[in-house]
Scaffold this active site. Structure first.
Site, PDB file in Angstrom:
ATOM      1  N   GLU A  98      24.207 -16.068  40.298  1.00  0.00           N
ATOM      2  CA  GLU A  98      24.789 -16.417  41.135  1.00  0.00           C
ATOM      3  C   GLU A  98      26.366 -15.772  41.398  1.00  0.00           C
ATOM      4  OE1 GLU A  98      24.267 -18.997  42.975  1.00  0.00           O
ATOM      5  OE2 GLU A  98      22.599 -20.269  41.804  1.00  0.00           O
ATOM      6  N   HIS A 113      22.495 -30.584  42.408  1.00  0.00           N
ATOM      7  CA  HIS A 113      22.438 -29.290  41.359  1.00  0.00           C
ATOM      8  C   HIS A 113      23.631 -29.400  40.480  1.00  0.00           C
ATOM      9  CE1 HIS A 113      21.906 -24.659  41.585  1.00  0.00           C
ATOM     10  NE2 HIS A 113      22.446 -25.115  40.550  1.00  0.00           N
TER      11      HIS A 113
END
Length: 276
Positions: A117, A212
Site C-alpha cells: 500500500e 476492508h
C-alpha cells in the site's frame, strides 16, 4: 553507542504495531504504517545503513517527497512479529532527488520490500503535508473490526457515517471534527485506491475502505493511533446499540454545535446539518 533499533522512531513503530495487533486490528500481514522522518532523525545512524542500498522505482513520480525519509512496515510482514525482529519487518527508505523512486537504507532484510500500500501512503502523505502545513507525519492503515462492520449496515456516505460516529461517543466530534471520508469498494494495493484515498485525505484525517479497513493520519504515531482508536470505540458502541434494537435517544445537532464551540473546533458542515 546507540544503534538504530534503539532510535525513537524504530521504538515508536514497534509500540504502534504491537498495540494494533493486540487490539485485533492487524491479523496476519494485515495493515501497514509509515512515518515521515527528517534527515536529522536518521543521520546519527548511518553506520547501520546497508552498504549498497537497494533502489525501487515508484509507479508514479512524487516530487513533493523528494529527498524525504520514511520508516515503513514491510510487504507480507506480520505486525505481531515487528517487536521480535524489527530489522526484518521494518525499513527506513529515502525518496531520491526527483521523487522517482527510493533507496532502502536500513531494514527489510532478505530482499523484503515496503508495504504493497506504499502508493496509497505516499499519495496520502503528499495531501496531508499540504492540508496540515507539514504537521501530519503518519499514515496508518488497519482492519479495525467495528468500523468495518458498520460499512455493511450503514449507508456508505461520508456525512452519514461521520454523524453516527459523532453520536456514538461524545469525544469523537472533538477528535475528528473534519469527519470521515469513505470510498467505494476498490482493489487494494493499486494506484487507483491510493489516488482515491489521497483525494479524501485532502478533507479528512480518517478514510474508510468499506468491507476492508481504515486509513488514519496524524502528526505523531500516538495521534494517528489515537484517532483510529477513538473512531473504533465509537463504532463498537454503535454495533452494540444497533444489536440492541437501535437508538432511542442520541446527541442532538444543538448539542454537537455546543460541543464544537466549547472545544474550539469546526464540525464538518454536511454531517452537522444532516438532521436535527
Amino acid at each position: 553507542m546507540q544503534t538504530i533499533t534503539n532510535a525513537w522512531f524504530v521504538q515508536g513503530m514497534i509500540k504502534a504495531t504491537t498495540d494494533a495487533w493486540l487490539k485485533g486490528w492487524d491479523e496476519r500481514n494485515g495493515g501497514n504504517l509509515t512515518l515521515r522522518l527528517d534527515n536529522a532523525d536518521i543521520a546519527p545512524f548511518e553506520a547501520d545503513f546497508h552498504q549498497k542500498p537497494r533502489y525501487i522505482a515508484l509507479s508514479q513520480p512524487m516530487p513533493l517527497l523528494a529527498n524525504t525519509a520514511f520508516i515503513v512496515t514491510g510487504s507480507g510482514k506480520f505486525f505481531r512479529n515487528v517487536q521480535l525482529d524489527p530489522t526484518a519487518n521494518l525499513g527506513v527508505v529515502k525518496v531520491d532527488s526527483d521523487g522517482a523512486g527510493y533507496h532502502i537504507l536500513w531494514g527489510l532484510t532478505n530482499e523484503a520490500v515496503p508495504t504493497s500500500e506504499l502508493p496509497a501512503h505516499f499519495l496520502s502523505h503528499c495531501e496531508r503535508i499540504k492540508a496540515t502545513d507539514g504537521k501530519d507525519r503518519v499514515i496508518m492503515h488497519c482492519h479495525a473490526t467495528n468500523l468495518i462492520a458498520l460499512t455493511y449496515v450503514l449507508e456508505n456516505d461520508s456525512a452519514f457515517i461521520t454523524r453516527k460516529l459523532w453520536e456514538g461517543s461524545t469525544e469523537c466530534l472533538v477528535v475528528f471534527p473534519d469527519g470521515v471520508g469513505i470510498l467505494p469498494w476498490m482493489v487494494p494495493g493499486t494506484d487507483e485506491i491510493g489516488q482515491a484515498t489521497a483525494q479524501d485525505m485532502q478533507k479528512h484525517s480518517l478514510v474508510l475502505w468499506p468491507f476492508h479497513g481504515v486509513f488514519g493520519s496524524g502528526p505523531t504515531l500516538d495521534e494517528a493511533f489515537g484517532l483510529i482508536d477513538t473512531a473504533e470505540k465509537s463504532a463498537e458502541v454503535l454495533v452494540k446499540v444497533y444489536s440492541m434494537g437501535g437508538m432511542k435517544q442520541t446527541i442532538t445537532q444543538e448539542e454537537l454545535i455546543a460541543l464544537g464551540k466549547r472545544f474550539g473546533v469546526t464540525p464538518m458542515k454536511s454531517a452537522l446539518e444532516l438532521y436535527k
